[in-house]
Scaffold this motif. Structure first.
Motif, short mmCIF file in Angstrom:
data_model
loop_
_atom_site.label_atom_id
_atom_site.label_comp_id
_atom_site.label_asym_id
_atom_site.label_seq_id
_atom_site.Cartn_x
_atom_site.Cartn_y
_atom_site.Cartn_z
N CYS A 135 -28.91 -34.53 41.84
CA CYS A 135 -28.55 -35.13 43.13
C CYS A 135 -29.77 -35.83 43.74
N ILE A 136 -30.93 -35.16 43.68
CA ILE A 136 -32.15 -35.77 44.22
C ILE A 136 -32.51 -37.02 43.44
N GLU A 137 -32.42 -36.97 42.11
CA GLU A 137 -32.74 -38.14 41.29
C GLU A 137 -31.81 -39.31 41.61
N LYS A 138 -30.54 -39.00 41.80
CA LYS A 138 -29.56 -40.05 42.14
C LYS A 138 -29.92 -40.70 43.47
N ASN A 139 -30.26 -39.87 44.47
CA ASN A 139 -30.59 -40.41 45.79
C ASN A 139 -31.96 -41.07 45.83
N GLU A 145 -37.07 -49.89 47.30
CA GLU A 145 -38.13 -49.86 46.28
C GLU A 145 -39.48 -49.41 46.83
N SER A 146 -39.85 -49.92 48.00
CA SER A 146 -41.17 -49.58 48.54
C SER A 146 -41.25 -48.10 48.90
N GLN A 147 -40.18 -47.54 49.46
CA GLN A 147 -40.17 -46.11 49.76
C GLN A 147 -40.26 -45.29 48.47
N ALA A 182 -39.03 -41.69 53.06
CA ALA A 182 -38.50 -41.21 51.77
C ALA A 182 -38.33 -39.70 51.79
N ARG A 183 -39.32 -38.98 52.32
CA ARG A 183 -39.24 -37.52 52.38
C ARG A 183 -38.08 -37.06 53.26
N VAL A 184 -37.93 -37.70 54.42
CA VAL A 184 -36.84 -37.32 55.33
C VAL A 184 -35.48 -37.57 54.67
N SER A 185 -35.34 -38.70 53.99
CA SER A 185 -34.08 -39.00 53.30
C SER A 185 -33.77 -37.95 52.24
N LEU A 186 -34.77 -37.60 51.44
CA LEU A 186 -34.53 -36.64 50.36
C LEU A 186 -34.33 -35.23 50.92
N LEU A 187 -35.02 -34.89 52.00
CA LEU A 187 -34.80 -33.58 52.62
C LEU A 187 -33.40 -33.46 53.20
N TYR A 193 -26.96 -30.47 50.54
CA TYR A 193 -26.58 -29.74 49.32
C TYR A 193 -26.57 -28.23 49.59
N GLN A 194 -27.58 -27.73 50.29
CA GLN A 194 -27.65 -26.29 50.56
C GLN A 194 -26.53 -25.84 51.48
N GLU A 195 -26.11 -26.70 52.39
CA GLU A 195 -25.03 -26.35 53.32
C GLU A 195 -23.65 -26.43 52.67
#
Length: 199
Positions: A135-139, A145-147, A182-187, A193-195
């Protein structure tokens, strides 16, 4: 597996082929952050030629990876100069502070509240971890690109901020904004996912 520098300096074709297979995707990310898709592959191909020719003179003042990243970023920047264009970062706004004040990170980029820990005590948990990874790899692939380039260079490849700034010709504050976004998006993907158990 780390590349064999002695073989690479001797321009061993098999060692170089392995190097290309190992690093081509990362070099493409760096190039795309500068020239986008249209010319990124061409810039990377030119960089590989330069890398092969320069390997006998590689002195090891930086890591091989950082050295290659610098070569590919220079190749991509050269393409921009030929077109008479400037490097732009479409998704970096002018105001830095707003994006660095969110709850998850402090202004220096360190965690304010880290992600919750996961315990891998059962096969179900291991399966969940694999599904989350996909899921993380997909997102990650969906990020601008720059992020994605800044995130991969900093959090995956552990490159120093100064190196990333030089490679992508971005200010320290812009790199920090891109990394934070990028970190906020992936978090948020991880939290969702956890919820819900869904990507």
């Amino acid at each position: 597996m780390e590349p064999d520098l002695a073989l690479l300096r001797a321009q061993d074709h098999q060692a170089f082929t392995q190097l290309v297979q190992q690093y081509h995707p990362q070099l493409l990310v760096v190039a795309r952050a500068i020239v986008r898709n249209a010319q990124a592959e061409e810039a990377v191909q030119e960089a590989w030629v330069s890398i092969f020719r320069a390997l006998p003179k590689f002195e090891g003042r930086s890591t091989l990876k950082t050295w290659m990243y610098t070569i590919v970023s220079n190749a991509a920047k050269g393409k921009l100069r030929k077109e008479g264009r400037e490097i732009t970062v479409d998704d970096v706004g002018g105001v830095v502070g707003d994006y660095l004040s969110e709850d998850r990170f402090q202004s220096d980029g360190h965690w304010a509240s880290g992600p919750s820990s996961w315990h891998m005590e059962s096969p179900d948990r291991i399966l969940e971890e694999q599904q989350l990874k996909q899921c993380i790899e997909k997102n990650l692939a969906l990020l601008p690109e720059s992020q994605r380039a800044v995130f991969l260079l900093r959090d995956v490849e552990q490159e120093p901020l100064e190196v990333i700034c030089n490679m992508l010709e971005l200010s320290n504050s812009n790199v920090r904004v891109l990394l934070h976004r990028a970190r906020v998006s992936l978090l948020s993907v991880i939290d969702h996912y956890q919820e819900t158990g869904k990507c």
